[in-house]
Design a protein around this motif. Sequence first.
Motif, PDB file in Angstrom:
ATOM      1  N   SER A  36       0.523   5.693  -6.831  1.00  0.00           N
ATOM      2  CA  SER A  36       0.979   5.573  -5.447  1.00  0.00           C
ATOM      3  C   SER A  36      -0.238   5.502  -4.538  1.00  0.00           C
ATOM      4  CB  SER A  36       1.884   6.746  -5.057  1.00  0.00           C
ATOM      5  OG  SER A  36       1.232   7.982  -5.272  1.00  0.00           O
ATOM      6  N   VAL A  37      -0.086   4.825  -3.434  1.00  0.00           N
ATOM      7  CA  VAL A  37      -1.171   4.668  -2.471  1.00  0.00           C
ATOM      8  C   VAL A  37      -1.508   6.045  -1.901  1.00  0.00           C
ATOM      9  CG1 VAL A  37      -1.885   3.590  -0.310  1.00  0.00           C
ATOM     10  CG2 VAL A  37      -0.409   2.328  -1.898  1.00  0.00           C
ATOM     11  N   ASP A  40       0.635   9.273  -2.194  1.00  0.00           N
ATOM     12  CA  ASP A  40       1.800   9.499  -1.338  1.00  0.00           C
ATOM     13  C   ASP A  40       3.037   9.023  -2.093  1.00  0.00           C
ATOM     14  OD1 ASP A  40       3.858   9.340   0.571  1.00  0.00           O
ATOM     15  OD2 ASP A  40       2.452   8.868   2.190  1.00  0.00           O
ATOM     16  N   PRO A  41       3.965   9.919  -2.444  1.00  0.00           N
ATOM     17  CA  PRO A  41       5.130   9.515  -3.241  1.00  0.00           C
ATOM     18  C   PRO A  41       6.034   8.504  -2.543  1.00  0.00           C
ATOM     19  CG  PRO A  41       5.399  11.743  -2.419  1.00  0.00           C
ATOM     20  CD  PRO A  41       3.985  11.335  -2.110  1.00  0.00           C
ATOM     21  N   ARG A  42       5.863   8.324  -1.243  1.00  0.00           N
ATOM     22  CA  ARG A  42       6.644   7.312  -0.536  1.00  0.00           C
ATOM     23  C   ARG A  42       6.126   5.906  -0.810  1.00  0.00           C
ATOM     24  NH1 ARG A  42       5.793   9.952   5.256  1.00  0.00           N
ATOM     25  NH2 ARG A  42       3.773  10.222   4.226  1.00  0.00           N
ATOM     26  N   LEU A  43       4.929   5.789  -1.388  1.00  0.00           N
ATOM     27  CA  LEU A  43       4.275   4.493  -1.561  1.00  0.00           C
ATOM     28  C   LEU A  43       3.951   4.213  -3.032  1.00  0.00           C
ATOM     29  CD1 LEU A  43       1.721   4.918   1.384  1.00  0.00           C
ATOM     30  CD2 LEU A  43       4.055   4.035   1.506  1.00  0.00           C
ATOM     31  N   ARG A  87      -3.459  -6.488 -10.331  1.00  0.00           N
ATOM     32  CA  ARG A  87      -2.134  -7.051 -10.103  1.00  0.00           C
ATOM     33  C   ARG A  87      -1.200  -5.894  -9.778  1.00  0.00           C
ATOM     34  NH1 ARG A  87      -4.986  -9.097 -13.756  1.00  0.00           N
ATOM     35  NH2 ARG A  87      -4.199  -7.714 -15.348  1.00  0.00           N
ATOM     36  N   VAL A  88      -1.053  -5.613  -8.490  1.00  0.00           N
ATOM     37  CA  VAL A  88      -0.287  -4.466  -8.019  1.00  0.00           C
ATOM     38  C   VAL A  88       1.053  -4.927  -7.479  1.00  0.00           C
ATOM     39  CG1 VAL A  88      -0.224  -2.676  -6.234  1.00  0.00           C
ATOM     40  CG2 VAL A  88      -2.314  -3.044  -7.549  1.00  0.00           C
ATOM     41  N   ARG A  93       1.083  -2.221   0.858  1.00  0.00           N
ATOM     42  CA  ARG A  93       1.102  -3.212   1.946  1.00  0.00           C
ATOM     43  C   ARG A  93       0.057  -4.308   1.773  1.00  0.00           C
ATOM     44  NH1 ARG A  93       1.878   1.801   4.581  1.00  0.00           N
ATOM     45  NH2 ARG A  93       3.974   1.959   5.449  1.00  0.00           N
ATOM     46  N   VAL A  94      -1.034  -3.989   1.102  1.00  0.00           N
ATOM     47  CA  VAL A  94      -2.108  -4.965   0.929  1.00  0.00           C
ATOM     48  C   VAL A  94      -1.778  -5.948  -0.197  1.00  0.00           C
ATOM     49  CG1 VAL A  94      -4.542  -5.268   0.313  1.00  0.00           C
ATOM     50  CG2 VAL A  94      -3.854  -3.383   1.825  1.00  0.00           C
TER      51      VAL A  94
END
Length: 197
Positions: A36-37, A40-43, A87-88, A93-94
């Motif tokens: 996660s980004v 952060d578990p939201r990302l 390869r994400v 967002r990026v």
Amino acid sequence: MTTFRQHMRERIVQEVREIPDALKPGIYALTFRIDSVDQDPRLPYLAFGYVTEDHVDRQPTRADPPGEWEARWSYAYFPPSALEGVRVLGHDRVHDPRGSELHHREAVAEGLWWEDGIPEHEDDEEERAERLDADFRALCVDLARELHEGGHLVGALGRSVPVVLYDMFAPDEMFELTRAANPPEVTAGFLSGEQMP
């Protein structure tokens, strides 16, 4: 309307199709790094990669060479593309703006999203985080299964190979996730490491 699950499925199938032909004969496993980004578990996102026989053949030349199982199956020795996640797919967002948008929208709709600094969101933040994490892990398992069951691996590589799922922050789950994601006949070598001390 496209769902996050559909988006992830389309992207992972596309990634498998785009593996360079020159590398295909040497690939013995695909890798799904679950992360996660900024933790952060939201990302959540999935970093897709693969490992080749050539990479394993180079491991004995290291100053401190790994054992046979580690050289082949430990994420600590996977090539940089598997570790860095060039390869994400997912809520990044990026690298995947569409996936980010879809995941956010669905998390909000399911009542799993929270905003930092809002007191009423803090009470069940941990519960929401656990649910987001569990849902994303289950999705990653399903994506790996789809690669097998939909014939995408055989179609792209000419054979079935295991998909190794791992999270560097939860290493004990690697065997359980990988077992759930693959037919048993392709995971014997990987799962042999489960009994190692």
